[in-house]
Design a protein around this motif. Structure first.
Motif, mmCIF file in Angstrom:
data_model
loop_
_atom_site.group_PDB
_atom_site.id
_atom_site.type_symbol
_atom_site.label_atom_id
_atom_site.label_comp_id
_atom_site.label_asym_id
_atom_site.label_seq_id
_atom_site.Cartn_x
_atom_site.Cartn_y
_atom_site.Cartn_z
ATOM 1 N N GLY A 91 0.802 -1.217 0.000
ATOM 2 C CA GLY A 91 0.000 0.000 0.000
ATOM 3 C C GLY A 91 0.831 1.261 0.000
ATOM 4 N N PHE A 92 0.184 2.361 0.337
ATOM 5 C CA PHE A 92 0.882 3.645 0.362
ATOM 6 C C PHE A 92 0.117 4.630 1.242
ATOM 7 C CE2 PHE A 92 -2.095 5.831 -2.475
ATOM 8 C CZ PHE A 92 -2.659 4.781 -3.167
ATOM 9 N N LEU A 105 4.864 14.220 1.863
ATOM 10 C CA LEU A 105 5.775 13.098 2.103
ATOM 11 C C LEU A 105 4.992 11.823 1.803
ATOM 12 C CD1 LEU A 105 8.536 12.096 3.092
ATOM 13 C CD2 LEU A 105 7.590 11.990 5.396
ATOM 14 N N ALA A 106 5.437 11.095 0.817
ATOM 15 C CA ALA A 106 4.695 9.901 0.358
ATOM 16 C C ALA A 106 5.540 8.650 0.579
ATOM 17 C CB ALA A 106 4.360 10.049 -1.123
ATOM 18 N N TYR A 107 4.874 7.613 1.043
ATOM 19 C CA TYR A 107 5.564 6.358 1.369
ATOM 20 C C TYR A 107 4.812 5.183 0.743
ATOM 21 C CZ TYR A 107 7.657 2.705 4.352
ATOM 22 O OH TYR A 107 8.302 1.582 4.805
ATOM 23 N N GLY A 108 5.485 4.442 -0.090
ATOM 24 C CA GLY A 108 4.911 3.219 -0.646
ATOM 25 C C GLY A 108 5.516 2.026 0.072
ATOM 26 N N PHE A 109 4.678 1.103 0.483
ATOM 27 C CA PHE A 109 5.203 -0.029 1.271
ATOM 28 C C PHE A 109 4.657 -1.353 0.761
ATOM 29 C CE2 PHE A 109 1.556 1.915 3.349
ATOM 30 C CZ PHE A 109 0.715 0.852 3.561
ATOM 31 N N SER A 144 -3.306 24.688 5.051
ATOM 32 C CA SER A 144 -3.699 23.656 6.021
ATOM 33 C C SER A 144 -2.805 22.432 5.898
ATOM 34 C CB SER A 144 -5.152 23.211 5.784
ATOM 35 O OG SER A 144 -6.026 24.282 5.948
ATOM 36 N N PHE A 145 -2.485 21.863 7.047
ATOM 37 C CA PHE A 145 -1.839 20.560 7.026
ATOM 38 C C PHE A 145 -2.864 19.534 6.572
ATOM 39 C CE2 PHE A 145 0.772 22.902 10.075
ATOM 40 C CZ PHE A 145 2.040 22.634 9.575
ATOM 41 N N SER A 146 -2.404 18.539 5.886
ATOM 42 C CA SER A 146 -3.360 17.558 5.362
ATOM 43 C C SER A 146 -2.847 16.134 5.532
ATOM 44 C CB SER A 146 -3.615 17.832 3.875
ATOM 45 O OG SER A 146 -2.400 17.730 3.153
ATOM 46 N N PHE A 147 -3.816 15.256 5.708
ATOM 47 C CA PHE A 147 -3.551 13.821 5.698
ATOM 48 C C PHE A 147 -4.089 13.343 4.367
ATOM 49 C CE2 PHE A 147 -5.855 9.776 6.365
ATOM 50 C CZ PHE A 147 -4.789 8.939 6.553
ATOM 51 N N GLY A 148 -3.208 13.139 3.427
ATOM 52 C CA GLY A 148 -3.654 12.853 2.072
ATOM 53 C C GLY A 148 -4.420 11.559 1.956
ATOM 54 N N GLY A 149 -3.945 10.540 2.624
ATOM 55 C CA GLY A 149 -4.644 9.266 2.523
ATOM 56 C C GLY A 149 -3.776 8.115 3.000
ATOM 57 N N PHE A 150 -4.441 7.056 3.362
ATOM 58 C CA PHE A 150 -3.785 5.819 3.761
ATOM 59 C C PHE A 150 -4.485 4.707 3.005
ATOM 60 C CE2 PHE A 150 -3.901 2.233 6.997
ATOM 61 C CZ PHE A 150 -2.651 1.750 6.653
ATOM 62 N N SER A 151 -3.752 4.013 2.166
ATOM 63 C CA SER A 151 -4.354 3.020 1.277
ATOM 64 C C SER A 151 -3.651 1.676 1.392
ATOM 65 C CB SER A 151 -4.296 3.516 -0.175
ATOM 66 O OG SER A 151 -4.943 4.754 -0.306
ATOM 67 N N PRO A 152 -4.027 0.883 2.392
ATOM 68 C CA PRO A 152 -3.444 -0.461 2.475
ATOM 69 C C PRO A 152 -3.986 -1.359 1.356
ATOM 70 C CG PRO A 152 -5.141 -0.188 4.146
ATOM 71 C CD PRO A 152 -4.993 1.148 3.463
ATOM 72 N N ILE A 153 -3.120 -2.161 0.809
ATOM 73 C CA ILE A 153 -3.514 -3.099 -0.255
ATOM 74 C C ILE A 153 -3.252 -4.522 0.239
ATOM 75 C CG2 ILE A 153 -3.112 -3.829 -2.631
ATOM 76 C CD1 ILE A 153 -2.062 -0.992 -3.193
ATOM 77 N N PHE A 154 -4.291 -5.313 0.252
ATOM 78 C CA PHE A 154 -4.186 -6.696 0.718
ATOM 79 C C PHE A 154 -4.032 -7.636 -0.481
ATOM 80 C CE2 PHE A 154 -6.537 -4.308 3.821
ATOM 81 C CZ PHE A 154 -6.029 -4.736 5.038
#
Lengths: 97, 404
Positions: free
Chosen positions: B81-82, B400-404, B96-106
């Motif tokens: 995910g990312f 700041l983007a993180y792909g995992f 504004s500070f923002s929480f762009g998204g949390f997208s877990p991929i199963f």
């Protein structure tokens, strides 16, 4: 002009449907011989050439062997890889992590 | 008497002699006992070491078995995910500070035949509420080396951005190109059935394809005008006609060049009312056409995309006129040799049936790659439309983007 464009696309759709239909028969363009274990060198080449079509190349050491299997099958869907290319990439990644 | 004395002397002599022999025997036996004791101790030590080694071997066997289970079970499970966080400062508004998204991929994979893929999307609204949705959920059947059948809710295979480039760690700028966001010119997702795969040619070039049949989109009207086309992946086919479409791509690895053509056709209708009591007016034509490419000459990452959705006129509809959404972008990115810095520039345009939503956009960006899947971005959007008001305001975005 716009209508013609859509006619061309619809013709393309029909043609592609025939191609995909043929592939069910496994006739298609299969010059590859099934190598169920995968090939390290072919996998390295496929990995280098295809990953960057969309994103930065990931380090093979990021994931375990089993995680590279699921990730590679996911990328088979996304990138339109063949089954043989997928097995080759898995072989390369599992040998390099 | 003499005889008696002689006999006694002999007896005593024999006794002394016997005693000496007995002592010798005892010493000999004692030596043997000592030797046996020593061997017994050595045996016990050997048994102890043997037992310890057997335990170690058993433990190693368990570990090996455990490892084999991870390495090659029939079912594999993987969480990918990312996610991204950031700050957005829009012209004439407070940043504004923002929480762009949390997208877990199963990923759940059964052998090399089936895979269940599901992406969840978590977001935080302006009001602070958390919202969750399913980005996609499909079961994929790998029929043979060239065909995979995909069923469920899938990302639209039309074009490249929505299906492959939208994850924040992949997108080289902190925002989507104008017209390629949710419910804009590029279809987002659909619910149906798809066949996709690829072929490797003898020349080492390859082509890939995706063909689908699905429920298709719906239209939202504002008075007598169409306001929006919704393509979230609808669970009901309100217009009574399925949408069919696909993408065909050719990849030339020696030239590092790929292009693709996308198309779709079907029916669409205006939806009114509220869930679950929606109603749909008469269906009308719906067509999509698109083209995309990516090319990497001399270390420069170039990509571009065009997409167009249009619906026909329908005199009995509350919004009878035909209309068209169209968007395109060109993007160039370059990572400076020997550094983790990357520069990006993108130009794009979004045309809608409602002129006030049209946007012409230029975006510049500087990225720092902490890792190939962990990227810090600073982007500046120049948005232009004299009729658009705030929707076309310039923006500064930090992400700041993180792909995992």
């Amino acid at each position: 002009m716009k209508t013609n464009l859509f006619k061309v696309y619809k013709t393309g759709l029909a043609s592609l449907t025939v191609i995909v239909g043929l592939s069910f028969l496994n006739t298609g363009f299969a010059e590859e011989k099934a190598d169920t274990k995968g090939d390290f060198a072919r996998g390295a080449k496929t990995w280098v050439e295809n990953c960057v079509r969309c994103h930065n190349v990931r380090d093979p050491k990021e994931l375990r062997d089993d995680q590279w299997i699921t990730t590679s099958f996911h990328m088979r869907i996304r990138a339109g890889l063949t089954g043989q290319q997928t097995r080759d990439v898995i072989k390369f990644l599992q040998s390099s992590n | 008497m003499k005889t008696k004395l002689t006999s006694l002397a002999c007896f005593i002599g024999l006794a002394i002699s016997s005693n000496t022999m007995a002592q010798t025997e005892i010493e000999k036996l004692r030596s043997e006992v000592d030797a046996l004791n020593k061997k017994a101790q050595e045996w016990e030590a050997y048994q102890s070491v043997k037992q310890k080694m057997e335990q170690d071997v058993s433990l190693l066997n368990d570990k090996a078995k455990e490892w084999e289970e991870w390495k090659a079970p029939k079912t594999l499970v993987h969480l990918a995910g990312f996610a991204d966080v950031g700050y957005t400062d829009r012209q004439d508004q407070t940043g504004s500070f923002s929480f762009g998204g949390f997208s877990p991929i199963f990923h759940y994979q059964f052998a090399d035949q089936f895979m269940l893929e599901a992406e969840l999307e978590f977001e935080i609204t302006e009001a602070g509420k958390s919202e969750a949705s399913i980005g996609y959920l499909t079961i994929d059947w790998f029929v043979n080396d060239y065909v995979a059948l995909v069923a469920g809710k899938f990302l639209s295979p039309l074009g490249q951005f929505r299906q492959n480039i939208h994850p924040s760690w992949i997108n080289k700028l902190a925002s989507a190109p104008t017209g390629f966001g949710h419910d804009q010119a590029a279809p987002n997702a659909d619910v149906g059935f798809m066949a996709r795969g690829g072929y490797l040619m003898q020349s080492n070039n390859s082509f890939n394809y995706a063909l689908y049949i699905a429920n298709g989109p719906t239209l939202e009207a504002d008075g007598s005008e169409i306001d929006m086309i919704e393509t979230p992946g609808l669970g009901k086919d309100g217009d009574g006609s399925k949408t069919v479409g696909g993408r065909f791509g050719m990849f030339f690895p020696d030239s590092k060049f790929e292009f693709g053509l996308s198309f779709a056709t079907g029916k669409v209708s205006v939806r009114s009312g509220t869930s679950p009591n929606y109603s749909y007016d008469a269906s009308r034509s719906y067509d999509v056409a698109g083209a995309d490419f990516n090319w990497r000459p001399a270390g420069i990452d170039l990509r571009g995309e065009f997409i167009q959705q249009e619906y026909g006129a329908e005199s009995s509809s509350v919004a009878p006129d035909s209309g068209q959404w169209q968007a395109w972008y060109l993007q160039a990115a370059y990572r400076f040799s020997g550094t983790n810095w990357e520069a990006v520039a993108r130009i794009g345009e979004y045309d809608t049936p409602t002129n006030s939503k049209d946007v012409e956009q230029i975006t510049l960006g500087a990225n720092y790659l902490f890792a190939t899947n962990l990227v810090g971005k600073l982007s500046y959007e120049f948005n232009d439309n004299p009729n658009a008001g705030l929707t076309a305001a310039d923006r500064v975005l930090v992400q700041l983007a993180y792909g995992f």
